[in-house]
Write an enzyme that holds these catalytic residues in place. Structure first.
Site, short mmCIF file in Angstrom:
data_model
loop_
_atom_site.label_atom_id
_atom_site.label_comp_id
_atom_site.label_asym_id
_atom_site.label_seq_id
_atom_site.Cartn_x
_atom_site.Cartn_y
_atom_site.Cartn_z
N ASP A 68 0.84 -1.21 0.00
CA ASP A 68 0.00 0.00 0.00
C ASP A 68 0.87 1.25 0.00
OD1 ASP A 68 0.91 -0.58 2.58
OD2 ASP A 68 -1.07 -1.04 3.36
N ASP A 137 -7.50 -2.74 14.62
CA ASP A 137 -8.93 -2.88 14.32
C ASP A 137 -9.19 -4.01 13.32
OD1 ASP A 137 -7.87 -1.83 11.99
OD2 ASP A 137 -9.17 -0.06 11.92
N HIS A 139 -7.57 -4.42 10.43
CA HIS A 139 -7.35 -4.12 9.01
C HIS A 139 -6.18 -4.93 8.46
CE1 HIS A 139 -4.71 -0.53 10.37
NE2 HIS A 139 -3.89 -1.33 9.71
C1 F6R Z 1 1.40 -1.73 6.18
C2 F6R Z 1 0.01 -2.12 6.27
C3 F6R Z 1 -0.74 -2.12 7.56
C4 F6R Z 1 0.09 -2.54 8.75
C5 F6R Z 1 -0.75 -2.47 10.02
C6 F6R Z 1 0.06 -2.79 11.25
O1 F6R Z 1 1.88 -1.84 4.86
O2 F6R Z 1 -0.56 -2.40 5.29
O3 F6R Z 1 -1.83 -3.00 7.44
O4 F6R Z 1 0.56 -3.85 8.57
O5 F6R Z 1 -1.28 -1.18 10.14
O6 F6R Z 1 1.02 -1.81 11.44
P1 F6R Z 1 2.18 -1.97 12.51
O7 F6R Z 1 3.01 -3.11 12.06
O8 F6R Z 1 2.93 -0.68 12.47
O9 F6R Z 1 1.51 -2.24 13.81
#
Ligand code: F6R
Length: 261
Positions: A68, A137, A139
């Site tokens: 992303d 959450d 995602h």
């Molecule tokens: C990053 C992405 C997000 C992260 C998620 C967790 O490319 O797509 O889905 O994997 O927000 O982020 P961290 O690892 O910083 O807790």
């Protein structure tokens, strides 16, 4: 889905790096899918350390696709995911910028930037192994709760929660972009192997919902249950809300050496 409870983020990094390296050894022109955020950083450091010690495979023919990208940051911004992946991994592995792709937020035609990105992935033959983190959450990539389980790469609006979670990378909350270009859940499901890493207590409930809850757009990461080849690497805190934790431990302890991931 193989759920692997491990003892620490360091152990996860060793196992995850081994999985990525095994793919590249088996297929030198492998296509790697890369996530950003804090979670994969120990794995990326492990890959870099092994590469520098000449213990890793050659990355000379590897191509990468980022999961992303923020929309609205100036080109080259240090927190853009393109810059982050180059800094944290691909530059050090000697993978040139021409072989590291990301959704293009500077496209003149932003609404079709997702479609163009999907065409690039398809032209590369699809993603062999996709590294994933999970949001607090639930995602996956930037598919926030409510995202279609069949979604493709497109523009999404971040939730207030995700913007707050990511404010640590920026000077202030106001600097966190509101929009992103993200691979869709349907896009992610097309990668051949999905490698989800979760560490820390803030990921415990989302991880349990993704792994043991119903498949639902309310927890986008639950879409992983529909994929035939998923490995979930968890530290003790992230695994702490799982009902079947004892079973996952038994399965991993009894894992035959020949099985691999
Ligand atoms: C990053 C992405 C997000 C992260 C998620 C967790 O490319 O797509 O889905 O994997 O927000 O982020 P961290 O690892 O910083 O807790």
């Amino acid at each position: 889905m193989e759920v692997v409870p491990l003892g620490s983020a360091g152990q996860i990094a060793a196992v995850a790096a081994g999985i990525v390296e095994a793919v590249v050894r088996r297929k030198p022109a492998a296509v790697l899918g890369l996530a950003t955020g804090s979670t994969p950083l120990p794995t990326y450091r492990e890959l870099l350390g092994r590469h520098k010690a000449a213990l890793g495979p050659s990355y000379a023919a590897v191509t990468c696709f980022n999961l992303d990208e923020y929309v609205g940051l100036p080109v080259g911004h240090q927190q853009s995911y393109r810059a982050t992946i180059a800094r944290e991994l691909t530059d050090g592995l000697g993978i040139g910028a021409d072989r590291v792709h990301g959704p293009n937020p500077s496209s003149d035609d932003l609404p079709i930037a997702g479609e163009c990105y999907e065409a690039l992935i398809a032209a590369a033959g699809g993603i062999d192994v996709q590294v994933l983190g999970i949001g607090s959450d639930g995602h996956l990539a930037f598919n926030e709760p409510g995202s279609s389980l069949a979604s493709r790469t497109r523009i999404k609006t971040l939730t207030a929660q995700t913007r707050e979670d990511n404010a640590r990378f920026f000077g202030s909350l106001d600097e966190v972009p509101t929009h992103v270009l993200t691979q869709g859940l349907g896009t992610i499901l097309e990668a051949r192997h999905l490698l989800l890493i979760a560490t820390g207590e803030t990921k415990a409930d989302a991880t349990a919902a993704a792994v043991e809850g119903p498949v639902s757009a309310s927890c986008p990461a639950s879409v992983l249950q529909l994929h035939p080849h998923v490995t979930v690497l968890l530290d003790p805190a992230a695994a702490s809300s799982l009902d079947r934790l004892a079973h996952y431990r038994e399965v991993y302890c009894a894992k035959p050496a020949w099985q691999g991931f």
